[in-house]
Design a protein around this motif. Structure first.
Motif, PDB file in Angstrom:
ATOM      1  N   VAL A  47      -4.257 -25.673  64.469  1.00  0.00           N
ATOM      2  CA  VAL A  47      -4.029 -27.159  64.154  1.00  0.00           C
ATOM      3  C   VAL A  47      -2.976 -27.682  64.899  1.00  0.00           C
ATOM      4  N   THR A  48      -3.035 -29.288  64.783  1.00  0.00           N
ATOM      5  CA  THR A  48      -1.930 -30.167  65.455  1.00  0.00           C
ATOM      6  C   THR A  48      -0.918 -30.484  64.544  1.00  0.00           C
ATOM      7  N   ARG A  49      -1.465 -30.343  63.163  1.00  0.00           N
ATOM      8  CA  ARG A  49      -0.263 -31.035  61.990  1.00  0.00           C
ATOM      9  C   ARG A  49      -0.303 -29.822  60.884  1.00  0.00           C
ATOM     10  N   GLU A  50       0.983 -29.440  60.624  1.00  0.00           N
ATOM     11  CA  GLU A  50       1.044 -28.504  59.500  1.00  0.00           C
ATOM     12  C   GLU A  50       0.628 -28.866  58.097  1.00  0.00           C
ATOM     13  N   GLU A  51       0.418 -30.000  57.771  1.00  0.00           N
ATOM     14  CA  GLU A  51      -0.158 -30.728  56.497  1.00  0.00           C
ATOM     15  C   GLU A  51      -1.614 -30.354  56.545  1.00  0.00           C
ATOM     16  N   GLU A  52      -2.089 -30.545  57.575  1.00  0.00           N
ATOM     17  CA  GLU A  52      -3.876 -30.270  57.744  1.00  0.00           C
ATOM     18  C   GLU A  52      -3.866 -28.805  57.568  1.00  0.00           C
ATOM     19  N   GLY A  53      -2.904 -28.013  58.143  1.00  0.00           N
ATOM     20  CA  GLY A  53      -3.122 -26.605  57.769  1.00  0.00           C
ATOM     21  C   GLY A  53      -3.139 -25.932  56.683  1.00  0.00           C
ATOM     22  N   PHE A  54      -2.072 -26.564  55.918  1.00  0.00           N
ATOM     23  CA  PHE A  54      -2.190 -26.297  54.418  1.00  0.00           C
ATOM     24  C   PHE A  54      -3.457 -26.397  53.587  1.00  0.00           C
ATOM     25  N   GLY A  55      -3.992 -27.821  53.783  1.00  0.00           N
ATOM     26  CA  GLY A  55      -5.121 -28.262  53.225  1.00  0.00           C
ATOM     27  C   GLY A  55      -6.516 -27.151  53.653  1.00  0.00           C
ATOM     28  N   ILE A  56      -6.262 -26.730  54.767  1.00  0.00           N
ATOM     29  CA  ILE A  56      -7.400 -26.089  55.363  1.00  0.00           C
ATOM     30  C   ILE A  56      -7.065 -24.366  54.718  1.00  0.00           C
ATOM     31  N   CYS A  57      -6.171 -24.026  54.546  1.00  0.00           N
ATOM     32  CA  CYS A  57      -5.748 -22.669  53.993  1.00  0.00           C
ATOM     33  C   CYS A  57      -6.288 -22.754  52.270  1.00  0.00           C
ATOM     34  N   ALA A  58      -5.801 -23.908  51.578  1.00  0.00           N
ATOM     35  CA  ALA A  58      -6.271 -23.976  50.275  1.00  0.00           C
ATOM     36  C   ALA A  58      -7.709 -24.085  50.277  1.00  0.00           C
ATOM     37  N   GLY A  59      -8.648 -24.415  51.119  1.00  0.00           N
ATOM     38  CA  GLY A  59      -9.978 -24.505  51.161  1.00  0.00           C
ATOM     39  C   GLY A  59     -10.332 -22.896  51.410  1.00  0.00           C
ATOM     40  N   ALA A  60      -9.551 -22.337  52.505  1.00  0.00           N
ATOM     41  CA  ALA A  60     -10.066 -20.918  52.940  1.00  0.00           C
ATOM     42  C   ALA A  60     -10.027 -19.963  51.605  1.00  0.00           C
ATOM     43  N   TYR A  61      -8.583 -20.187  50.862  1.00  0.00           N
ATOM     44  CA  TYR A  61      -8.674 -19.472  49.369  1.00  0.00           C
ATOM     45  C   TYR A  61      -9.425 -19.546  48.490  1.00  0.00           C
ATOM     46  N   MET A  62      -9.951 -20.784  48.405  1.00  0.00           N
ATOM     47  CA  MET A  62     -11.227 -21.275  47.509  1.00  0.00           C
ATOM     48  C   MET A  62     -12.470 -20.331  47.866  1.00  0.00           C
ATOM     49  N   GLY A  63     -12.491 -20.399  49.207  1.00  0.00           N
ATOM     50  CA  GLY A  63     -13.617 -19.339  49.651  1.00  0.00           C
ATOM     51  C   GLY A  63     -13.400 -17.648  49.657  1.00  0.00           C
ATOM     52  N   GLY A  64     -12.298 -17.555  49.243  1.00  0.00           N
ATOM     53  CA  GLY A  64     -12.092 -15.903  49.186  1.00  0.00           C
ATOM     54  C   GLY A  64     -11.241 -15.355  50.136  1.00  0.00           C
ATOM     55  N   MET A  65     -10.832 -16.212  50.946  1.00  0.00           N
ATOM     56  CA  MET A  65      -9.756 -15.639  51.910  1.00  0.00           C
ATOM     57  C   MET A  65      -8.492 -15.424  51.717  1.00  0.00           C
ATOM     58  N   LYS A  66      -7.681 -14.709  52.311  1.00  0.00           N
ATOM     59  CA  LYS A  66      -6.176 -14.392  52.043  1.00  0.00           C
ATOM     60  C   LYS A  66      -5.553 -15.364  53.199  1.00  0.00           C
ATOM     61  N   PRO A  67      -4.909 -16.382  52.948  1.00  0.00           N
ATOM     62  CA  PRO A  67      -4.538 -17.548  54.120  1.00  0.00           C
ATOM     63  C   PRO A  67      -2.710 -17.123  54.381  1.00  0.00           C
ATOM     64  N   ALA A  68      -2.537 -17.499  55.363  1.00  0.00           N
ATOM     65  CA  ALA A  68      -1.305 -17.544  55.984  1.00  0.00           C
ATOM     66  C   ALA A  68      -1.195 -18.729  56.832  1.00  0.00           C
ATOM     67  N   ILE A  69       0.118 -19.365  57.084  1.00  0.00           N
ATOM     68  CA  ILE A  69       0.199 -20.373  58.042  1.00  0.00           C
ATOM     69  C   ILE A  69       1.303 -19.890  59.017  1.00  0.00           C
ATOM     70  N   LEU A  70       1.377 -20.223  60.381  1.00  0.00           N
ATOM     71  CA  LEU A  70       2.242 -19.790  61.280  1.00  0.00           C
ATOM     72  C   LEU A  70       2.840 -21.283  61.690  1.00  0.00           C
TER      73      LEU A  70
END
Length: 174
Positions: A47-70
């Motif tokens: 992603v180009t911005r971290e705050e975008e990444g946090f939103g995407i990770c929240a969606g991934a978690y709701m979809g059953g994924m185990k998220p991390a952000i680098l």
């Protein structure tokens, strides 16, 4: 085979079962991003911005994924609102792997102001963080941090300063 500081972070992510990673580029994270890109078991979304990444990770978690952000620590400042009003408010676990620029040994003066603010921002958001200094401990710390994030249902940050990236496992020099 001698593992370096990046290898043990990657192994920790794998041991923790992290299977969804969002990233914003940083020179210190380059090798780790390449390892993740080559891993078919991990979905990687740059992603180009971290705050975008946090939103995407929240969606991934709701979809059953185990998220991390680098990310780089400058992104902590960019992400205050999303961390408070999404991740903390709605109890989304996420592991934050942060290249903590601007610490002792940094060669870029512009990194220093946010370095001084990083832990203060995390404290103000009541986000648990741990400074990882020794690659010999990193694999276990990464795994434990994800488990804590999952149990507490909130973001957990791991800070890796400039000197961390210059070390190998079993290397006692700083």
């Amino acid at each position: 085979m001698l593992l370096d500081s990046t290898d043990v972070i990657y192994n920790g992510l794998k041991n923790a079962g992290i299977n969804f990673i969002v990233s914003v580029p940083c020179a210190n994270l380059k090798k780790l991003l390449n390892l993740i890109d080559d891993d078919d078991d991990i979905k990687h979304v740059p992603v180009t911005r971290e705050e975008e990444g946090f939103g995407i990770c929240a969606g991934a978690y709701m979809g059953g994924m185990k998220p991390a952000i680098l990310m780089q620590n400058s992104g902590v400042g960019n992400s205050v609102n999303v961390l408070a009003s999404l991740n903390k408010l709605y109890n989304f676990p996420i592991l934050m792997i942060i290249s903590h620029r601007g610490t002792f040994g940094e060669g870029v003066y512009g990194q220093i102001p946010m370095s001084k603010a990083t832990t203060k921002v995390l404290d103000s958001l009541d986000i648990i963080y741990h400074k990882v200094d020794n690659p010999n401990d990193a694999e276990e710390i990464v795994e434990k941090a994800w488990n804590l994030s999952k149990i507490s249902e909130e973001p957990i940050a791991l800070l890796f300063d400039i000197n961390y990236w210059k070390r190998s496992v079993n290397d006692e020099k700083i």
